[in-house]
Motif scaffolding. Sequence first.
Motif, PDB file in Angstrom:
ATOM      1  N   ARG A 191       0.756  -1.472   0.401  1.00 43.60           N
ATOM      2  CA  ARG A 191      -0.577  -0.069   0.270  1.00 43.60           C
ATOM      3  C   ARG A 191       1.115   1.384   0.009  1.00 43.60           C
ATOM      4  NH1 ARG A 191      -2.646  -1.061   4.264  1.00 43.60           N
ATOM      5  NH2 ARG A 191      -4.749  -1.454   3.189  1.00 43.60           N
ATOM      6  N   ALA A 192       1.707   1.077   0.921  1.00 43.60           N
ATOM      7  CA  ALA A 192       2.926   2.337   0.506  1.00 43.60           C
ATOM      8  C   ALA A 192       3.618   2.662  -0.676  1.00 43.60           C
ATOM      9  CB  ALA A 192       3.949   2.151   1.971  1.00 43.60           C
ATOM     10  N   LEU A 193       3.439   1.438  -0.695  1.00 44.56           N
ATOM     11  CA  LEU A 193       4.523   1.679  -2.530  1.00 44.56           C
ATOM     12  C   LEU A 193       3.250   2.290  -2.961  1.00 44.56           C
ATOM     13  CD1 LEU A 193       6.640   1.073  -5.000  1.00 44.56           C
ATOM     14  CD2 LEU A 193       5.948  -0.725  -4.632  1.00 44.56           C
ATOM     15  N   ILE A 194       1.795   1.727  -3.419  1.00 46.77           N
ATOM     16  CA  ILE A 194       1.047   2.490  -4.710  1.00 46.77           C
ATOM     17  C   ILE A 194       1.333   3.613  -4.190  1.00 46.77           C
ATOM     18  CG2 ILE A 194      -1.743   2.113  -4.689  1.00 46.77           C
ATOM     19  CD1 ILE A 194      -0.347  -1.127  -4.309  1.00 46.77           C
ATOM     20  N   GLU A 195       0.752   4.104  -2.610  1.00 52.69           N
ATOM     21  CA  GLU A 195       0.861   5.451  -2.127  1.00 52.69           C
ATOM     22  C   GLU A 195       1.555   6.363  -2.904  1.00 52.69           C
ATOM     23  OE1 GLU A 195      -0.808   5.072   1.222  1.00 52.69           O
ATOM     24  OE2 GLU A 195      -2.867   4.638   1.163  1.00 52.69           O
ATOM     25  N   HIS A 196       2.922   5.823  -2.533  1.00 52.50           N
ATOM     26  CA  HIS A 196       4.105   7.201  -2.793  1.00 52.50           C
ATOM     27  C   HIS A 196       4.018   7.352  -4.332  1.00 52.50           C
ATOM     28  CE1 HIS A 196       8.238   7.755  -3.676  1.00 52.50           C
ATOM     29  NE2 HIS A 196       8.404   6.919  -5.347  1.00 52.50           N
ATOM     30  N   CYS A 197       4.000   6.063  -5.259  1.00 53.21           N
ATOM     31  CA  CYS A 197       3.604   6.302  -6.977  1.00 53.21           C
ATOM     32  C   CYS A 197       2.293   7.661  -7.290  1.00 53.21           C
ATOM     33  CB  CYS A 197       3.742   5.199  -7.289  1.00 53.21           C
ATOM     34  SG  CYS A 197       5.331   3.630  -7.444  1.00 53.21           S
ATOM     35  N   ARG A 198       1.583   7.102  -6.388  1.00 54.07           N
ATOM     36  CA  ARG A 198       0.184   8.284  -6.730  1.00 54.07           C
ATOM     37  C   ARG A 198       0.848   9.879  -6.035  1.00 54.07           C
ATOM     38  NH1 ARG A 198      -4.202   7.031  -2.980  1.00 54.07           N
ATOM     39  NH2 ARG A 198      -1.934   8.497  -2.228  1.00 54.07           N
ATOM     40  N   ASP A 199       1.238   9.563  -5.083  1.00 49.29           N
ATOM     41  CA  ASP A 199       0.970  11.090  -4.586  1.00 49.29           C
ATOM     42  C   ASP A 199       2.688  11.522  -5.326  1.00 49.29           C
ATOM     43  OD1 ASP A 199      -0.930  10.547  -2.729  1.00 49.29           O
ATOM     44  OD2 ASP A 199       0.710  10.096  -1.433  1.00 49.29           O
ATOM     45  N   THR A 200       3.579  10.620  -5.883  1.00 53.71           N
ATOM     46  CA  THR A 200       4.276  11.352  -6.199  1.00 53.71           C
ATOM     47  C   THR A 200       4.161  12.185  -7.533  1.00 53.71           C
ATOM     48  OG1 THR A 200       5.978   9.642  -4.885  1.00 53.71           O
ATOM     49  CG2 THR A 200       6.640  11.208  -6.763  1.00 53.71           C
ATOM     50  N   MET A 201       4.174  11.340  -8.722  1.00 52.88           N
ATOM     51  CA  MET A 201       3.412  10.750 -10.362  1.00 52.88           C
ATOM     52  C   MET A 201       2.200  12.556  -9.748  1.00 52.88           C
ATOM     53  SD  MET A 201       3.852   7.633 -11.657  1.00 52.88           S
ATOM     54  CE  MET A 201       3.172   8.356 -12.838  1.00 52.88           C
ATOM     55  N   THR A 202       1.182  12.561  -8.557  1.00 48.30           N
ATOM     56  CA  THR A 202       0.716  13.847  -8.065  1.00 48.30           C
ATOM     57  C   THR A 202       1.182  14.910  -8.393  1.00 48.30           C
ATOM     58  OG1 THR A 202      -0.840  12.438  -7.883  1.00 48.30           O
ATOM     59  CG2 THR A 202      -1.637  14.354  -7.649  1.00 48.30           C
ATOM     60  N   ARG A 203       2.277  14.581  -7.980  1.00 45.99           N
ATOM     61  CA  ARG A 203       2.570  15.988  -7.030  1.00 45.99           C
ATOM     62  C   ARG A 203       3.665  16.516  -8.406  1.00 45.99           C
ATOM     63  NH1 ARG A 203       4.289  13.817  -2.405  1.00 45.99           N
ATOM     64  NH2 ARG A 203       6.342  13.075  -3.456  1.00 45.99           N
TER      65      ARG A 203
END
Length: 302
Positions: free
Chosen positions: A142-154
């Motif tokens: 979950r942390a990996l998926i959310e990291h990728c989502r949040d990093t790409m969104t920024r």
Amino acid sequence: MSHPAPDPRFGPLRTHGRFDYSPITQRPDFCWPNGQRLAVYLGFNLEDFAFGEGLGASLGPASPHPDVLNHSWREYGNRVGAWRCLELFDQLAMPAGVILNTALYELSAPLVDAFVQRGDEMIAHGHTNSVRQGSLAEADERALIEHCRDTMTRRHALAPRGWLSPWISESHVTPDLLAEAGFQYTLNWCHDDQPVRLRTRGGGTLWSVPYPQELNDIPMVIARQMDAKDFAQMIVDQFDEMLEQSQRQPLVMGIALHPYIVGQPYRLRHLRRALRHVMDHHREIWVTTPGAIVSAMEDMAR
């Protein structure tokens, strides 16, 4: 007359439960935007690999770390091969679905920016291909998926819609975690030639967009040691056959590419021939991205 009790050794097999069986010949008919029947997209993988540890495709026999031969071969893709492929895609006016490790934002940012400037779709692909996702504990996944989502969104002021796991490695809950994190589709499954809606534990929608495991340079060129000209002919043959088949059912054809493989000059020359053949038929097909395919499916479902 009594019947013998069922033998438990031969009962139903365990299933994933994500979708039901559905013959492609017995589905509702539809067309892609502007009436086309075959959607074609490039899945272009931009990947980064840790030096001296972890996983990575190999050109030669793997050596103990640091494996300089194989690491530097993969590094060629980001330094040279991807730029040559970008030039080719520009020449053909062909969009790409860019399947992106977030580690590249720090290590190869100009490369990512070049594809963003083209207007290509950015698709999440984990942080690095040095690690398999499916072996992670649920909280770590979950942390990996959310990291990728949040990093790409920024980075892009736009959340990524799609996901491809590094090495297409899933746990039993990967689709659930993706839906819960707001992803709209996955490229992990290669079970169909049309998008399929997957079931998730929360009831959220997650589409599976066909991503090829045969029309893919890693299993063909690296695993099966296929020559570049034969892989190019494979693209042509797949396209010609699917264009004919699409007269009966609408279809999706993906082409999976990695720049450290097809970006090698002698392979690029053959790839150019294959993609030119596809684009020679651009009026008969929909050249698109996975996210646009999902948008079309959602529009038809409304």
